[in-house]
Design an enzyme around this catalytic site. Structure first.
Site, PDB file in Angstrom:
ATOM      1  N   LYS A 102      -5.044  -5.172  13.301  1.00 53.88           N
ATOM      2  CA  LYS A 102      -5.928  -3.999  13.283  1.00 53.88           C
ATOM      3  C   LYS A 102      -7.395  -4.404  13.188  1.00 53.88           C
ATOM      4  O   LYS A 102      -8.230  -3.906  13.945  1.00 53.88           O
ATOM      5  CB  LYS A 102      -5.566  -3.062  12.110  1.00 53.88           C
ATOM      6  N   ARG A 127      -3.246   5.354   4.782  1.00 52.07           N
ATOM      7  CA  ARG A 127      -2.059   4.532   4.551  1.00 52.07           C
ATOM      8  C   ARG A 127      -0.946   5.329   3.874  1.00 52.07           C
ATOM      9  O   ARG A 127       0.120   4.775   3.621  1.00 52.07           O
ATOM     10  CB  ARG A 127      -2.431   3.368   3.630  1.00 52.07           C
ATOM     11  N   ARG A 145      -4.383 -16.823   8.233  1.00 55.36           N
ATOM     12  CA  ARG A 145      -5.607 -16.039   8.451  1.00 55.36           C
ATOM     13  C   ARG A 145      -6.786 -16.603   7.673  1.00 55.36           C
ATOM     14  O   ARG A 145      -6.671 -16.971   6.524  1.00 55.36           O
ATOM     15  CB  ARG A 145      -5.370 -14.585   8.024  1.00 55.36           C
ATOM     16  N   ARG A 148      -7.678 -15.184   2.034  1.00 54.10           N
ATOM     17  CA  ARG A 148      -7.576 -14.113   1.053  1.00 54.10           C
ATOM     18  C   ARG A 148      -6.485 -14.397   0.028  1.00 54.10           C
ATOM     19  O   ARG A 148      -5.412 -14.863   0.371  1.00 54.10           O
ATOM     20  CB  ARG A 148      -7.289 -12.775   1.774  1.00 54.10           C
ATOM     21  N   ARG A 194       3.247  -6.529   0.107  1.00 55.49           N
ATOM     22  CA  ARG A 194       2.433  -5.664   0.978  1.00 55.49           C
ATOM     23  C   ARG A 194       3.272  -5.105   2.123  1.00 55.49           C
ATOM     24  O   ARG A 194       3.102  -3.954   2.521  1.00 55.49           O
ATOM     25  CB  ARG A 194       1.222  -6.444   1.495  1.00 55.49           C
TER      26      ARG A 194
HETATM   27  P1  ADP Z   1      -4.688  -6.604  10.074  1.00 55.11           P
HETATM   28  O1  ADP Z   1      -6.121  -6.137  10.054  1.00 55.11           O
HETATM   29  O2  ADP Z   1      -3.784  -5.643  10.787  1.00 55.11           O
HETATM   30  O3  ADP Z   1      -4.176  -6.979   8.715  1.00 55.11           O
HETATM   31  P2  ADP Z   1      -5.785  -8.983  11.384  1.00 55.11           P
HETATM   32  O4  ADP Z   1      -6.577  -8.448  12.528  1.00 55.11           O
HETATM   33  O5  ADP Z   1      -6.540  -9.467  10.193  1.00 55.11           O
HETATM   34  O6  ADP Z   1      -4.631  -7.924  10.949  1.00 55.11           O
HETATM   35  O7  ADP Z   1      -4.863 -10.160  11.956  1.00 55.11           O
HETATM   36  C1  ADP Z   1      -4.020 -10.922  11.087  1.00 55.11           C
HETATM   37  C2  ADP Z   1      -4.009 -12.398  11.525  1.00 55.11           C
HETATM   38  O8  ADP Z   1      -3.313 -12.504  12.772  1.00 55.11           O
HETATM   39  C3  ADP Z   1      -5.396 -12.991  11.765  1.00 55.11           C
HETATM   40  O9  ADP Z   1      -5.359 -14.336  11.361  1.00 55.11           O
HETATM   41  C4  ADP Z   1      -5.597 -12.851  13.277  1.00 55.11           C
HETATM   42  O10 ADP Z   1      -6.447 -13.879  13.791  1.00 55.11           O
HETATM   43  C5  ADP Z   1      -4.181 -13.006  13.803  1.00 55.11           C
HETATM   44  N1  ADP Z   1      -3.892 -12.188  15.006  1.00 55.11           N
HETATM   45  C6  ADP Z   1      -4.317 -10.922  15.265  1.00 55.11           C
HETATM   46  N2  ADP Z   1      -3.803 -10.474  16.439  1.00 55.11           N
HETATM   47  C7  ADP Z   1      -3.018 -11.478  16.905  1.00 55.11           C
HETATM   48  C8  ADP Z   1      -2.199 -11.635  18.094  1.00 55.11           C
HETATM   49  N3  ADP Z   1      -2.094 -10.652  18.998  1.00 55.11           N
HETATM   50  N4  ADP Z   1      -1.539 -12.809  18.242  1.00 55.11           N
HETATM   51  C9  ADP Z   1      -1.635 -13.790  17.326  1.00 55.11           C
HETATM   52  N5  ADP Z   1      -2.373 -13.707  16.202  1.00 55.11           N
HETATM   53  C10 ADP Z   1      -3.060 -12.573  15.993  1.00 55.11           C
HETATM   54  P1  AMP Z   2      -6.329  -4.661   4.016  1.00 57.32           P
HETATM   55  O1  AMP Z   2      -7.622  -5.398   4.092  1.00 57.32           O
HETATM   56  O2  AMP Z   2      -6.272  -3.481   4.924  1.00 57.32           O
HETATM   57  O3  AMP Z   2      -5.140  -5.569   4.172  1.00 57.32           O
HETATM   58  O4  AMP Z   2      -6.247  -4.053   2.532  1.00 57.32           O
HETATM   59  C1  AMP Z   2      -6.270  -4.907   1.402  1.00 57.32           C
HETATM   60  C2  AMP Z   2      -5.834  -4.124   0.153  1.00 57.32           C
HETATM   61  O5  AMP Z   2      -6.775  -3.067  -0.122  1.00 57.32           O
HETATM   62  C3  AMP Z   2      -4.487  -3.404   0.246  1.00 57.32           C
HETATM   63  O6  AMP Z   2      -3.387  -4.265  -0.026  1.00 57.32           O
HETATM   64  C4  AMP Z   2      -4.654  -2.315  -0.813  1.00 57.32           C
HETATM   65  O7  AMP Z   2      -4.513  -2.831  -2.119  1.00 57.32           O
HETATM   66  C5  AMP Z   2      -6.109  -1.916  -0.613  1.00 57.32           C
HETATM   67  N1  AMP Z   2      -6.243  -0.840   0.396  1.00 57.32           N
HETATM   68  C6  AMP Z   2      -6.827  -0.921   1.620  1.00 57.32           C
HETATM   69  N2  AMP Z   2      -6.773   0.245   2.272  1.00 57.32           N
HETATM   70  C7  AMP Z   2      -6.116   1.113   1.460  1.00 57.32           C
HETATM   71  C8  AMP Z   2      -5.725   2.479   1.565  1.00 57.32           C
HETATM   72  N3  AMP Z   2      -5.979   3.198   2.658  1.00 57.32           N
HETATM   73  N4  AMP Z   2      -5.058   3.027   0.507  1.00 57.32           N
HETATM   74  C9  AMP Z   2      -4.804   2.330  -0.589  1.00 57.32           C
HETATM   75  N5  AMP Z   2      -5.134   1.038  -0.764  1.00 57.32           N
HETATM   76  C10 AMP Z   2      -5.775   0.421   0.248  1.00 57.32           C
END
Ligand code: ADP
Ligand code: AMP
Length: 216
Positions: A15, A90, A130, A163, A174
């Protein structure tokens, strides 16, 4: 009327990665609730202190505080044209609160909710590799999307870090929380006729192409 796009998908679906591209291509604000919480945390605000425990455990921060944080962010002038929402809503109460807020503020309604589908097994590998940038929320992967120089963000030169909540134990929680609390949103947006299903297992550029096609 503002153009509102909600990105759905489990943690690690891509995302944040895709939101950066969409926001540039469509000229819309990018709102990441996770980035907002992490910013509060680094500034040690009251909200940051409250959110910290939930985030460390991989649980959701309570709806009331999350909703008011997003409402405040969306009142910003950069959202007047619209926004890509990444990580919010969420829960169903969050989605309902968003609909109310959009109607009350005359911003309109969610136009599209692309759901980036990725299997749980793949998510663990994605989150384990990541690397995130502190300054602008840019994300990399040591295997799938490495930065040009290890440990440095290509875009803004800031340091990359892993992270705390990307450790295997927290990731498992998660993903569990996602299946329990967030998956009902898929039906929520399907019923509204705005859901678009995207295969998130493809390479990043292919996912981007499908996403852009689904929202244009
Ligand atoms: P989210 O925001 O949904 O948690 P991220 O955009 O942070 O996901 O992506 C999670 C990890 O996967 C990051 O390390 C990113 O570089 C990698 N990633 C994202 N999209 C892809 C894909 N289509 N194929 C492989 N790796 C990906
Ligand atoms: P993310 O960066 O989207 O993976 O979010 C990291 C953490 O922030 C999550 O595991 C939750 O603890 C908190 N968080 C992010 N977005 C939300 C949401 N919409 N509602 C509740 N908690 C959230």
């Amino acid at each position: 009327m503002a153009d509102l796009i909600v990105l759905l998908g489990p943690p690690g679906a891509g995302k944040g990665t895709q939101a950066k591209v969409l926001s540039r291509e469509l000229n819309l604000a990018h709102i990441s609730s996770g980035d907002l919480f992490r910013d509060h945390l680094s500034r040690k605000t009251e909200l940051g202190v409250l959110a910290q425990g939930y985030m460390q455990r991989g649980e959701l921060v309570p709806d009331n505080v999350t909703i008011s944080m997003i409402r405040e962010r969306m009142a910003n002038t950069d959202c007047a044209k619209g926004a890509i929402l990444d990580g919010f809503p969420r829960t169903v109460p969050q989605a309902e609160a968003l609909d109310l807020f959009l109607a009350d503020s005359k911003m309109g309604a969610v136009r599209k909710a692309p759901y980036i589908k990725v299997e749980a097994q793949v998510l663990v590998e994605r989150l384990g590799g990541r690397w995130s940038c502190r300054a602008g929320g840019h994300v990399y992967h040591e295997k799938f999307n490495p930065p040009k120089a290890a440990g440095v963000c290509d875009v803004d030169g800031s340091a990359l870090y892993q992270r705390e909540d990307d450790k295997a134990e927290t990731v498992a929680n998660r993903i569990r929380v996602y299946f329990e609390q967030t998956t009902p949103l898929i039906e929520y947006y399907r019923r509204k006729g705005v859901l678009a299903e995207i295969d998130g297992a493809m390479p990043i550029e292919d996912v981007t192409r499908e996403l852009l096609a689904s929202v244009r």
